[in-house]
Design a protein around this motif. Structure first.
Motif, short mmCIF file in Angstrom:
data_model
loop_
_atom_site.label_atom_id
_atom_site.label_comp_id
_atom_site.label_asym_id
_atom_site.label_seq_id
_atom_site.Cartn_x
_atom_site.Cartn_y
_atom_site.Cartn_z
N ALA A 27 36.13 36.00 28.86
CA ALA A 27 36.49 34.67 29.07
C ALA A 27 37.42 34.70 28.94
CB ALA A 27 35.59 34.33 27.99
N VAL A 28 38.54 35.01 27.40
CA VAL A 28 39.63 34.97 27.96
C VAL A 28 40.77 35.13 29.74
CG1 VAL A 28 42.56 35.53 26.78
CG2 VAL A 28 40.00 35.67 25.69
N LEU A 29 40.47 36.31 29.74
CA LEU A 29 41.00 36.14 31.23
C LEU A 29 40.69 34.89 32.15
CD1 LEU A 29 39.78 40.02 32.70
CD2 LEU A 29 42.28 38.67 32.25
N ALA A 30 38.84 34.85 32.29
CA ALA A 30 38.75 33.01 32.97
C ALA A 30 39.18 31.77 32.29
CB ALA A 30 37.27 33.55 32.99
N ALA A 31 39.49 32.02 31.11
CA ALA A 31 40.38 30.90 31.36
C ALA A 31 42.10 30.46 31.41
CB ALA A 31 40.23 30.54 29.59
N GLY A 75 28.67 38.40 41.36
CA GLY A 75 29.31 37.75 43.05
C GLY A 75 29.69 36.83 42.70
N ALA A 76 30.10 36.39 42.38
CA ALA A 76 31.28 34.60 42.75
C ALA A 76 33.17 35.85 42.29
CB ALA A 76 31.02 33.64 41.00
N THR A 77 33.07 36.35 40.88
CA THR A 77 34.33 37.07 40.88
C THR A 77 34.44 37.75 42.56
OG1 THR A 77 33.20 39.30 39.90
CG2 THR A 77 34.14 36.95 38.50
N MET A 78 33.49 38.28 43.15
CA MET A 78 33.35 38.96 44.57
C MET A 78 34.71 38.33 45.17
SD MET A 78 31.62 41.95 46.18
CE MET A 78 32.53 42.54 47.86
N VAL A 79 33.89 36.59 45.46
CA VAL A 79 34.22 35.98 46.44
C VAL A 79 35.59 35.54 46.41
CG1 VAL A 79 33.74 33.81 46.95
CG2 VAL A 79 31.50 34.48 46.76
N ILE A 129 44.44 38.46 37.73
CA ILE A 129 43.71 37.61 36.80
C ILE A 129 41.99 38.16 37.77
CG2 ILE A 129 42.32 35.60 35.78
CD1 ILE A 129 44.78 35.19 34.69
N MET A 130 41.65 37.56 39.05
CA MET A 130 40.42 37.67 39.49
C MET A 130 40.10 38.70 39.85
SD MET A 130 38.38 35.53 40.06
CE MET A 130 38.00 33.77 40.59
N THR A 131 40.63 39.51 39.78
CA THR A 131 40.48 41.78 40.72
C THR A 131 40.43 41.63 38.98
OG1 THR A 131 42.70 41.03 41.81
CG2 THR A 131 41.58 43.32 41.58
N LEU A 188 38.95 40.45 36.17
CA LEU A 188 37.49 39.71 36.31
C LEU A 188 36.38 40.42 36.87
CD1 LEU A 188 38.12 36.00 36.36
CD2 LEU A 188 36.60 37.58 34.19
N MET A 189 36.16 40.83 38.82
CA MET A 189 35.95 41.16 39.43
C MET A 189 35.76 42.68 38.80
SD MET A 189 35.68 42.47 43.21
CE MET A 189 36.92 43.15 42.68
N GLY A 190 36.75 43.61 38.41
CA GLY A 190 35.53 44.75 38.00
C GLY A 190 35.11 44.62 36.74
N LEU A 191 35.54 43.73 35.86
CA LEU A 191 34.75 43.45 34.55
C LEU A 191 33.02 43.19 34.99
CD1 LEU A 191 37.52 42.00 32.25
CD2 LEU A 191 36.39 44.60 31.83
N ALA A 192 33.10 42.15 36.30
CA ALA A 192 32.17 41.37 35.93
C ALA A 192 30.60 43.12 36.47
CB ALA A 192 31.59 40.12 36.11
N PHE A 193 31.76 43.47 37.27
CA PHE A 193 30.68 44.24 37.88
C PHE A 193 30.12 45.40 36.94
CE2 PHE A 193 29.76 45.14 42.59
CZ PHE A 193 30.51 43.68 43.16
N ALA A 194 30.86 46.14 36.30
CA ALA A 194 30.95 46.92 35.24
C ALA A 194 29.90 46.35 34.46
CB ALA A 194 32.04 47.71 34.41
N ARG A 195 29.59 44.99 34.28
CA ARG A 195 28.73 44.80 33.03
C ARG A 195 27.94 44.14 33.88
NH1 ARG A 195 28.61 38.98 30.04
NH2 ARG A 195 28.79 38.36 32.65
N ALA A 196 27.77 43.85 34.89
CA ALA A 196 26.56 44.04 35.72
C ALA A 196 25.31 45.13 35.89
CB ALA A 196 26.14 42.71 37.04
N ALA A 197 26.49 46.08 35.95
CA ALA A 197 25.78 47.51 36.78
C ALA A 197 25.40 48.06 35.29
CB ALA A 197 27.45 48.17 36.99
N HIS A 198 26.14 47.40 34.65
CA HIS A 198 25.32 48.91 32.90
C HIS A 198 23.80 48.24 32.84
CE1 HIS A 198 27.53 50.92 30.99
NE2 HIS A 198 28.92 49.87 30.93
#
Lengths: 231, 125
Positions: B2-6, B77-81, B110-112, B114-124
């Protein structure tokens, strides 16, 4: 991780790639659209400038009460917008009538193509054909720093503007041309010019004052000139 | 995340404000951001790229608010876009506009992340 989840993620990734692809296609199309509307208006330009005195980088009578200094990069699309949108009327109403003199200061801030172009522009100024050259150049402006300012391109522009190509090419690397460009740069630095186009207006003998107006329209320039000239 | 996205949102807001209050567009040498923001690639179908970034960060943030398996997938998906588009914009800066805007690069980094974190989270899940 479940296989199912992996498949879902893969699907999302594929969808993301597609979305990005669409965005890139839209962006590239938009980027190209603005490319030269290469309709040459050489005849219109020459009649617009015919009979108006030019001396080096200046157009207009040397005893004109008001001067506008224009700092421009021939590659800059915004400088072209000024030349296309405001300049014709400004020349017709103020320069031709003897109230205004405009001095063009070529800068090479965008890249190598700017410098190549500026050198031949300065050589055209030696022939008192700078303003025709500049207008013809803007009419054929292409994407910045694409390497389009070749000798063939410059020859075409010179022909359209009535510049003696041979003489111009012979002059472009001379100390006179280099010195003229250096003078433009010095003037820009002295006035803290940070981009192009930038305009300064002054009354004869007075100090130049930056003119921050909508440069796509002649109106604001004309009012500023008339205000200063007291006409 | 959230901090990164902010942080990304902050940058996008800043660039949007600059885009609309920059006055007359000029071609500048010293300020990479001015050159980039005034280039012909600064808008996509008439919408400033900064605004698209703004919308992107808002979307990512809103997906982070509700932490469920489906929003996690959507965030990936959003962060990958966002990452793909940022990569394309960075390519434009480097090879087409030939000017670098440090804010845009910060956003891309930041977007990169975010994508890494979002993927790791979704894959869990």
């Amino acid at each position: 991780m479940q296989r199912n989840r992996l498949l879902q993620l893969g699907g999302v990734a594929v969808a993301a790639v597609v979305v990005v692809g669409v965005l890139i296609v839209i962006s590239a199309a938009g980027g190209d659209k603005k490319k030269t509307t290469s309709g040459t208006k050489a005849a219109a330009v020459s009649s617009r400038l015919a009979g108006i005195p030019q001396q080096g980088f200046a157009i207009g009578r040397s005893d004109a009460p008001v001067t506008i200094d224009e700092f421009a990069d021939l590659q800059c699309p915004y400088c072209r917008e000024f030349a296309a949108g405001a300049l014709p009327e400004l020349i017709a109403k103020e320069v031709r009538t003897g109230t205004l003199r405009i001095v063009f200061h070529p800068l090479a801030i965008i890249g190598q193509d700017s410098l190549t172009a500026a050198r031949v522009a300065a050589a055209a100024a030696q022939q008192n054909k700078l303003w025709q050259f500049v207008e013809a150049f803007y009419d054929n402006q292409q994407e910045e720093n694409s390497g389009y300012v070749t000798d063939a391109f410059l020859t075409k522009i010179a022909h359209k503007s009535g510049v003696d190509v041979k003489r111009a090419f012979a002059a472009r690397s001379t100390p006179a041309v280099t010195g003229a460009l250096q003078q433009s740069l010095n003037a820009a630095n002295a006035l803290h010019v940070s981009g192009t186009p930038t305009f300064f207006i002054s009354k004869k003998g007075g100090n130049p004052k930056q003119l921050n107006v909508d440069y796509t329209k002649a109106g604001p320039f004309i009012s500023a000139v008339q205000q200063l000239a007291g006409t | 995340m959230a901090v990164l996205a902010a942080a990304g949102l902050g940058i996008a807001v800043y660039l949007t404000v600059v885009h609309y209050t920059g006055g007359n567009p000029i071609c500048a040498s010293s300020h990479g951001c001015e050159t980039v923001q005034h280039s012909r690639y600064a808008k996509l179908a008439g919408i400033p790229v900064a605004v698209i970034g703004l919308a992107g960060y808002v979307a990512v943030l809103s997906l982070l608010v509700r932490d469920r398996p489906d929003t996690r997938l959507a965030a990936a998906g959003a962060t990958m876009v966002g990452f793909g588009f940022s990569a394309y914009l960075t390519y434009l800066e480097l090879f087409k506009i030939k000017a670098i805007c440090q804010w845009c690069v910060a956003s891309a980094v930041i977007m990169t992340a975010l994508m890494g974190l979002a993927f790791a989270r979704a894959a869990h899940d």
